[in-house]
Structure formats: C-alpha cells, structure tokens
Scaffold this motif. Structure first.
Motif, PDB file in Angstrom:
ATOM      1  N   GLY A  79      25.814  75.856  47.931  1.00 48.50           N
ATOM      2  CA  GLY A  79      26.612  75.650  49.134  1.00 48.50           C
ATOM      3  C   GLY A  79      28.103  75.868  48.922  1.00 48.50           C
ATOM      4  O   GLY A  79      28.794  76.372  49.812  1.00 48.50           O
ATOM      5  N   GLY A  80      28.610  75.511  47.738  1.00 44.93           N
ATOM      6  CA  GLY A  80      30.041  75.633  47.479  1.00 44.93           C
ATOM      7  C   GLY A  80      30.519  77.069  47.565  1.00 44.93           C
ATOM      8  O   GLY A  80      31.542  77.368  48.196  1.00 44.93           O
ATOM      9  N   VAL A  81      29.764  77.971  46.938  1.00 40.70           N
ATOM     10  CA  VAL A  81      30.151  79.378  46.932  1.00 40.70           C
ATOM     11  C   VAL A  81      29.991  79.981  48.334  1.00 40.70           C
ATOM     12  O   VAL A  81      30.855  80.721  48.818  1.00 40.70           O
ATOM     13  N   PRO A 111      31.235  71.107  56.742  1.00 44.65           N
ATOM     14  CA  PRO A 111      32.369  70.317  56.221  1.00 44.65           C
ATOM     15  C   PRO A 111      33.166  71.077  55.162  1.00 44.65           C
ATOM     16  O   PRO A 111      34.405  70.990  55.147  1.00 44.65           O
ATOM     17  N   ALA A 112      32.475  71.813  54.304  1.00 43.89           N
ATOM     18  CA  ALA A 112      33.175  72.522  53.226  1.00 43.89           C
ATOM     19  C   ALA A 112      33.988  73.688  53.784  1.00 43.89           C
ATOM     20  O   ALA A 112      35.091  73.979  53.305  1.00 43.89           O
ATOM     21  N   ILE A 113      33.486  74.344  54.815  1.00 43.58           N
ATOM     22  CA  ILE A 113      34.245  75.436  55.444  1.00 43.58           C
ATOM     23  C   ILE A 113      35.505  74.859  56.097  1.00 43.58           C
ATOM     24  O   ILE A 113      36.611  75.389  55.948  1.00 43.58           O
ATOM     25  N   ALA A 114      35.314  73.733  56.815  1.00 44.24           N
ATOM     26  CA  ALA A 114      36.445  73.124  57.520  1.00 44.24           C
ATOM     27  C   ALA A 114      37.527  72.695  56.542  1.00 44.24           C
ATOM     28  O   ALA A 114      38.721  72.914  56.783  1.00 44.24           O
ATOM     29  N   VAL A 115      37.122  72.079  55.433  1.00 47.74           N
ATOM     30  CA  VAL A 115      38.105  71.651  54.434  1.00 47.74           C
ATOM     31  C   VAL A 115      38.777  72.884  53.823  1.00 47.74           C
ATOM     32  O   VAL A 115      40.006  72.919  53.656  1.00 47.74           O
ATOM     33  N   VAL A 189      35.221  82.645  41.729  1.00 50.09           N
ATOM     34  CA  VAL A 189      34.815  81.328  42.218  1.00 50.09           C
ATOM     35  C   VAL A 189      33.862  80.679  41.219  1.00 50.09           C
ATOM     36  O   VAL A 189      32.839  81.265  40.866  1.00 50.09           O
ATOM     37  N   PRO A 190      34.181  79.489  40.745  1.00 54.36           N
ATOM     38  CA  PRO A 190      33.260  78.844  39.810  1.00 54.36           C
ATOM     39  C   PRO A 190      31.944  78.496  40.508  1.00 54.36           C
ATOM     40  O   PRO A 190      31.945  77.822  41.543  1.00 54.36           O
ATOM     41  N   ALA A 191      30.841  78.999  39.971  1.00 51.28           N
ATOM     42  CA  ALA A 191      29.532  78.748  40.577  1.00 51.28           C
ATOM     43  C   ALA A 191      28.863  77.602  39.833  1.00 51.28           C
ATOM     44  O   ALA A 191      28.137  77.815  38.885  1.00 51.28           O
ATOM     45  N   ARG A 192      29.159  76.383  40.264  1.00 49.71           N
ATOM     46  CA  ARG A 192      28.568  75.239  39.579  1.00 49.71           C
ATOM     47  C   ARG A 192      27.308  74.741  40.266  1.00 49.71           C
ATOM     48  O   ARG A 192      26.769  73.706  39.934  1.00 49.71           O
TER      49      ARG A 192
END
Ligand SMILES: Cc1cc2nc3c(=O)[nH]c(=O)nc-3n(C[C@H](O)[C@H](O)[C@H](O)COP(=O)(O)OP(=O)(O)OC[C@H]3O[C@@H](n4cnc5c(N)ncnc54)[C@H](O)[C@@H]3O)c2cc1C
Ligand SMILES: Nc1ncnc2c1ncn2[C@@H]1O[C@H](COP(=O)(O)O)[C@@H](O)[C@H]1O
Lengths: 331, 255
Positions: A79-81, A111-115, A189-192
C-alpha cells in the motif's frame, strides 16, 4: 473560502483481472455528473502493471482522459508504494477533485494519499456534489444513525472516498477519450511492504449468491441460540440464511454466509434483513437486491435507507409471527 | 515484540446531535463510552502475539480523563502499561497527527490500530498515522506472524472474497480487522486490579504540538440530522399478525 473547481474530476480506478470494480463504474457515473456541473473534464487514473485489458474496458465509459501509470514496480507493491505512486501521479495530473472508492483497497490507500498530498480527505461518503462552486459531501456518523453535510474548503484538490452502492451506475455514452501515460519514478521509494500472494476464497457448499430469498440476521438477534428463530423462518420461506459480519467474528455463523464488502455480494429477489443496522460495508453487498425488507427496532437505522418495506419493532416478535404466517400459507 | 495498541473510547447511543458553533465539530449527548470494537480485537491480537513471541504491550488512547476507563480495560485484558494523550480531538486527520506525534516518542516494533471507529466511521487514523511516520502499513489485517528478525507476514482483506499475504519490514503499523481472535471475557477481579495501576498522561505541549495544530482544517459542517429517507421505504404498522400477513404478501409478490 469555496472557489470554483479548477481542474478535472479524477477517479482512481480499482480493477481486478482486467475488469474495473463496480465502485469504479459508479464513481465514473458520479464523476461525469460533477464534471458537467463544474464545467471541467472527467479523468480516470489506472495503475498497476499490464493494464491493456482494463484500459480497453474503460474506454467509452464516459471519461475524457485515461491516465495510465504502468510500472513493473507496481505488480506486487504494498500500500505504501501504491499510495506514493498515486500521490505523485495526482501532482502531475493536477485535478480539481479526486474520487476514490471506500472499498477495502480504498480504505487502505486514501489516508496515505491524503497525507502524501497534504489535502483534505473525506472518507465513507454517501454523496458528493458541487454547491456554489464548493465540493459538498454527505457522510454518516455514529453508526450511521446521523448524516452530516460537509463543505470542503481547503487548499488543493479534496480527496473524497465514496461508498460502493451509493450511486447507481448509468451506462454512459462513448466519448472521445485520450489515453495518456503518466510516469512516476518509483525506483527511489523504499518498498518495505511486498505482496507475496493474492488468494481467492474457494466456493463453499452454501452459496448465498445463488439464493432467490435471503433471510439475513445481524447482531440484533442478541444471542447465538436465538439464531434458530431465523433458521425457522428461512425454512418456511424456502430461502438461505445469511448474516452480517459480527456474527462471523463471534463465531456464530460461517464466513460463507457473510454479506458485505468483506463477504459476498448478493442480489436476490428478496432480502429480509433482521436486526442489521445497515453499515455501509453491509449495504454495499446487498443494496442491489430486488425487494429489501428490514426489521429493526431503531427507526433511524441506516438499513431503512435501502429498504422498500420496513418494520420498526422487535425481531423476536415479528420473525416468529412471519414464520407462522408462511407455514399457514404453505400448509 | 514491543507492541503499541491504539484504543479509542467511543460513545454509545447518542442524542441531541448538532453542529458545534464554528462548524468544526459535532456535539452530542451520550450515556456511556466503550472501547471501540475493532480496537478490542487489536488488543486481543497483541496479547496473542505477546504469548507467541514475548515482549510488552502499551495501550495508547487519546481523549479526556473519562477515556481512562477503556485503558483500565486494556490493562485488565493484558496490556502491560497504558498511556493517555490528554487531548480531545474528533477530526481524523488531526487525530492521526497527534497519535503520530505520540508514537514518534515511543519505542515499538509494531503498532496495532482498529479499522474504523464507530463515531466518525472514518477508517482513516491508522494508515494516516503510519504515513506521517513513514511506517509500512496494512489495512484490514486478519492474520499476523513473525517472518524473520525484522519482518512480519500478514494476511489482509481485499474485499470481494480476496485476501493478500504481504511481508512488511518492522517497525510497521497494522489496522486490525474484527474477528482476528476470539474476544476473551475479563473477570471482574482483573478489572479491579487494573484500576489500581497508574495511567500516564501526556499533554499536547509535551508532544511538541500547539493548539493551532489541532484545529481541523479544510472543511466546515453545514448540517447534521438523521439520514434522509432518499429511499422508498414504507413502514408497515399495526398488530404483529397483521404486519406478518402484509409482509408475507409482499414477499410472495416479489418472487
Ligand atoms: C473494513 C471493514 C469491512 C467490513 N465488512 C463487512 C461486511 O462484509 N459485512 C458486514 O455486515 N459488515 C462489515 N463490516 C462491519 C460493519 O461496519 C458493521 O459493524 C456491521 O455490519 C454491523 O453489523 P450488524 O448490523 O449486525 O450489527 P449492529 O451494527 O450492532 O446493529 C444491530 C442492529 O440490530 C438492531 N436491533 C437490536 N435488537 C433488536 C431487536 N430485538 N429487534 C430488531 N432489531 C434489533 C439495532 O437497532 C441495530 O440497528 C466491515 C467493517 C469494516 C471496517
Ligand atoms: N482518539 C483515539 N485514540 C486512540 N486511537 C484512536 C483514536 N482515534 C482513532 N484511533 C485508532 O484509529 C482507528 C481508526 O479510527 P478512525 O479513522 O476514526 O475510523 C481506531 O480503530 C483506533 O485504533
């Protein structure tokens, strides 16, 4: 202060195996309406890897532009990436309003897009419109017993997450559509988080998606042993029993009977909801049923928003009476 | 494993709901407060992880002094310590800012939150806090296991009967789905003992935040009311046998 929308309405598409999800088509319908009233264009952003099929299906669904973000790094991205990729694409596209589905996938990403973008987000919206040039949303609070109307007046494009089933899908006429690539550099982008596997649930013996009559039971039943009351009615009507999520969580009924966003989507001829409040995640799995009847002791329960017939009362009184009536007629 | 569980105190049935002066919040009356349902599941999962891998659990709640009640419950359920952020915040974006500031001062391998709170119904705070802290995250998690020293494997729901198994580096934040573990009953004796434990609290200033930073931005409530019946619902009334007969007739007609 509200200001007229500048820039397109942008729908973030959700897709699976080359097909757009239902909520994406609903947002395109809503998006067209908003774009027309705001005098702007309607665009959709599709991202992932190997997108030809879904782009083909999306063509002619009423949008002016399809933005395609195709990158091998997105094939198994967490989701982060994904959220980072969407935020960067949005910066490049520069829309006036962003629509995303309030689906499980959208709940994770929004939420992550908005932030990432630093914009105002409103999730779980049942409606979005434009009034006096400002984006206005309606969304539930307090278990859905209240609805608030909220005017968005922040800087940058607001992000609105729309409930599935909130808007009908209208077959939109084909328009001239521009398919345009959008590139985002994901190498840094770090892919964790990494997707290892996507699993599809096996079909079970009880297949509520095939039933013509569904008697669905919710937490209002008040105890596992009382489910027998619902079973009796189900038998008398010749249907299948289904349920809301809490009954599965409590171990009272099996997952195969769960209706909703994280369960099954059903559209029987008759859906009888007993003691179900009608949370958005439940409604999105049954609101297309042909006849919806709800029994609930709370007249403000959101289930009554989709019901055709309602009974405000105690299900432990109404359901046995209905069973007796059904047996009388059958016998 | 060091685990922080975010627990929210949410109101039960509410009445007299209105837009607060200024249009930045909703005000209401409510009888009681309870721990948000999915947060109870998150806490239960934390206890299961502690049993499996050892470690300690901190329950973290943001809210006024009345919020302590759910923290005592968290201690009774198995949290080792509890921390309250003494701020009253309704807005999910601001809530995520404040929680992220608190988490930024804590040491952990894993943060667990619920998926949605029953008052704001936002499904926002968990992932937003993760994004603010740059933590990897997953939403609607139904299984968690350790997968090496610095990573975990989790299963999350995608909807439509699909799941994804994903690997996340630690530290990470997971929004836990209801049903992940069976909920354990808390014996009254444990609750009493928990009430004797101290609960630390942190103020906004101690978090390095100002009042200005917790003003909700970017929107204004216009109105609030029970949902409009956009639908076409017709309520059946009368004595129960009459209602039953009328319902059955409608059901038969639809087949
Ligand atoms: C990510 C996510 C995914 C989800 N997926 C799903 C999903 O797939 N399916 C799903 O169902 N939910 C899902 N949920 C949960 C959903 O948000 C609601 O919590 C859930 O649907 C509530 O179930 P319920 O209506 O049975 O219970 P409640 O909301 O507790 O409602 C019980 C109702 O029963 C009524 N009642 C009580 N006693 C009586 C009585 N004696 N007679 C008549 N009425 C009575 C009450 O007035 C109330 O309206 C999901 C949530 C999240 C966050
Ligand atoms: N005031 C709070 N204190 C502690 N945790 C919270 C608070 N608000 C939200 N959370 C966490 O964030 C989750 C999602 O909340 P929401 O985004 O409001 O639906 C909840 O299930 C909690 O775990």
């Amino acid at each position: 202060m509200p200001h007229p929308m500048q820039g397109d309405v942008l729908v973030i598409a959700e897709h699976w195996k080359g097909e757009p999800e239902g909520v994406t088509l609903q947002m395109l319908t809503k998006g067209r309406e908003l774009a027309d009233s705001g005098g702007v264009g309607l665009a959709v952003l599709v991202l992932g890897h190997g997108l030809d099929d879904v782009v083909e299906v999306l063509r002619g669904k009423g949008m002016d532009t399809i933005w395609v973000l195709d990158d091998p790094a997105l094939a198994r991205a967490g989701g982060g990436v994904e959220a980072h990729a969407i935020a960067e694409a949005v910066r490049a596209i520069d829309p006036g309003l962003i629509l995303i589905g309030y689906s499980l996938v959208g709940m994770e990403l929004a939420p992550a897009i908005a932030v990432g973008l630093g914009v105002t987000a409103m999730t779980n919206c049942v409606d979005v419109g434009i009034e006096d040039g400002a984006v206005v949303v309606t969304r539930p609070f307090f278990d859905g017993t209240q609805h608030a109307k909220i005017v968005l007046e922040g800087k940058g494009p607001p992000l609105v997450a729309l409930q599935g089933g909130a808007t009908p899908t209208v077959g939109l006429g084909a328009t001239e559509v521009a398919v345009r690539p959008v590139a985002v550099d994901l190498s840094a982008v770090p892919a964790r988080g990494q997707v290892l596997e996507v699993i599809e649930e096996a079909v079970s013996d009880v297949d509520i998606t095939k039933a013509e009559i569904i008697v669905a039971v919710g937490r209002g039943i008040g105890g596992k042993e009382k489910i027998a009351v619902i079973e009796e009615l189900t038998q008398a009507l010749g249907g299948l029993m289904a349920c809301s999520r809490p009954l599965v969580d409590l171990g009272w009924l099996g997952r195969e009977r769960q209706v909703g966003a994280s369960g099954k989507s059903v559209a029987p001829k008759v859906y009888l909801a007993c003691g179900i409040s009608g949370a958005s995640q439940h409604l999105s799995g049954m609101s297309d049923s042909r006849l919806i009847v709800a029994i609930n002791k709370d007249p403000n329960a959101p289930i009554f928003q989709v019901a055709h017939y309602g009974v405000v009362g105690d299900l432990l009184e109404i359901v046995p009476a209905l069973t007796a009536e059904a047996r009388k007629v059958a016998g | 494993m060091k685990i922080v569980v975010c627990c929210k105190a949410v109101p039960g049935a509410v009445t007299d709901v209105e837009v607060a002066p200024g249009g930045k919040a909703l005000q209401f009356q409510s009888q009681f407060q309870a721990m948000n349902e999915c947060d109870e599941y998150a806490l239960e999962e934390a206890c299961a992880l502690k049993r499996a891998y050892g470690g300690e659990i901190t329950a973290l709640a943001m809210g006024p002094i009345t919020t302590q009640d759910i923290l005592y419950l968290a201690l009774a359920k198995g949290a080792d310590q509890a921390l309250r952020i003494d701020v009253r915040v309704q807005d999910p974006q601001v809530a995520s800012t404040v929680l992220a500031a608190a988490l930024g001062k804590m040491e952990f391998d894993l943060v667990l939150t619920g998926t949605q709170s029953r008052d704001t119904l936002a499904s926002f705070v968990g992932v937003a806090a993760a994004a603010r802290l740059g933590l990897p995250f997953a939403f609607a998690v139904t299984e968690v296991e350790k997968d090496g020293e610095q990573s975990i494997k989790v299963r999350k729901e995608l909807g439509g009967g699909r799941f994804a198994d994903i690997r996340l580096g630690l530290p990470a934040l997971l929004c836990v789905q209801t049903g992940i573990q069976p909920l354990n009953f808390v014996p009254p004796g444990r609750m009493l003992r928990a009430r004797a434990q101290p609960i630390r609290s942190l103020s906004l200033t101690e978090l390095g935040l100002t009042e200005e930073e917790i003003v909700p931005r970017g929107y204004r409530y216009q109105s609030v009311s029970p949902p409009e019946r956009v639908g076409r619902v017709r309520f059946l009334e009368g004595a129960t046998p009459e209602i039953a007969a009328a319902l059955l007739a409608r059901i038969r007609a639809a087949l």
